[in-house]
Design a protein around this motif. Structure first.
Motif: not given
Length: 168
Positions: A44, A67, A99, A102-103
């Motif tokens: 990312y 992820q 991020e 979130k992953r």
């Protein structure tokens, strides 16, 4: 200063590589390495620019956090000298940490040059702790890398900076 952040893509490569080779001179990544990361779904990358000048990328940062992986790695962060001192590095780091969360990451690592005390202070203020040293990691300068780790805090406890927005 308000900054606009957006996800980096291959068309940003020239701007990213300009910053990369200007800032990191001797240990800059190659364009093929950067393209690989920009296209990797486990990575990312963000670019930053002033809202009134979206074609002028003044910083970028990258995260490797597939992820569902428990750990992530800040791959790189670079801020043009003209854009330093206004919190942009912190804003980019917070966006990457968010991020990673979130992953599914709970830990995030990075390496920082031992001769870069400004970056070390930024990472420490964000909660990173030194966990090791990689001797001679940065070549050809033979500079040690300080390895740092952050236990990713829960969302409620993160400091937020309203200095940037990241569109989805």
């Amino acid at each position: 200063m308000t900054w606009q952040l957006r996800r980096a893509h291959e068309p940003d490569l020239a701007a990213i590589m300009h910053l990369e080779t200007t800032i990191f001179e001797n240990d800059a990544w190659s364009a093929p390495m950067m393209v690989r990361d920009l296209g990797d779904p486990g990575c990312y990358y963000l670019v930053a620019f002033r809202p009134d000048d979206p074609s002028n990328v003044e910083a970028y940062a990258g995260l490797l956090a597939p992820q569902g992986a428990a750990e992530g790695d800040i791959q790189t962060i670079a801020v043009a000298e003209s854009a330093r001192g206004g919190g942009l590095g912190r804003t980019l780091m917070q966006a990457l940490i968010n991020e990673a969360r979130k992953r599914g990451s709970r830990l995030i690592f990075l390496e920082v040059r031992a001769d870069n005390p400004g970056a070390q202070r930024l990472y420490e203020r964000l909660g990173f702790l030194e966990v090791g040293v990689r001797r001679g990691y940065y070549q050809p300068d033979n500079v040690d890398a300080i390895v740092m780790r952050l236990n990713i805090p829960e969302l409620e406890s993160m400091l937020t900076t309203p200095a940037a927005t990241v569109p989805s």
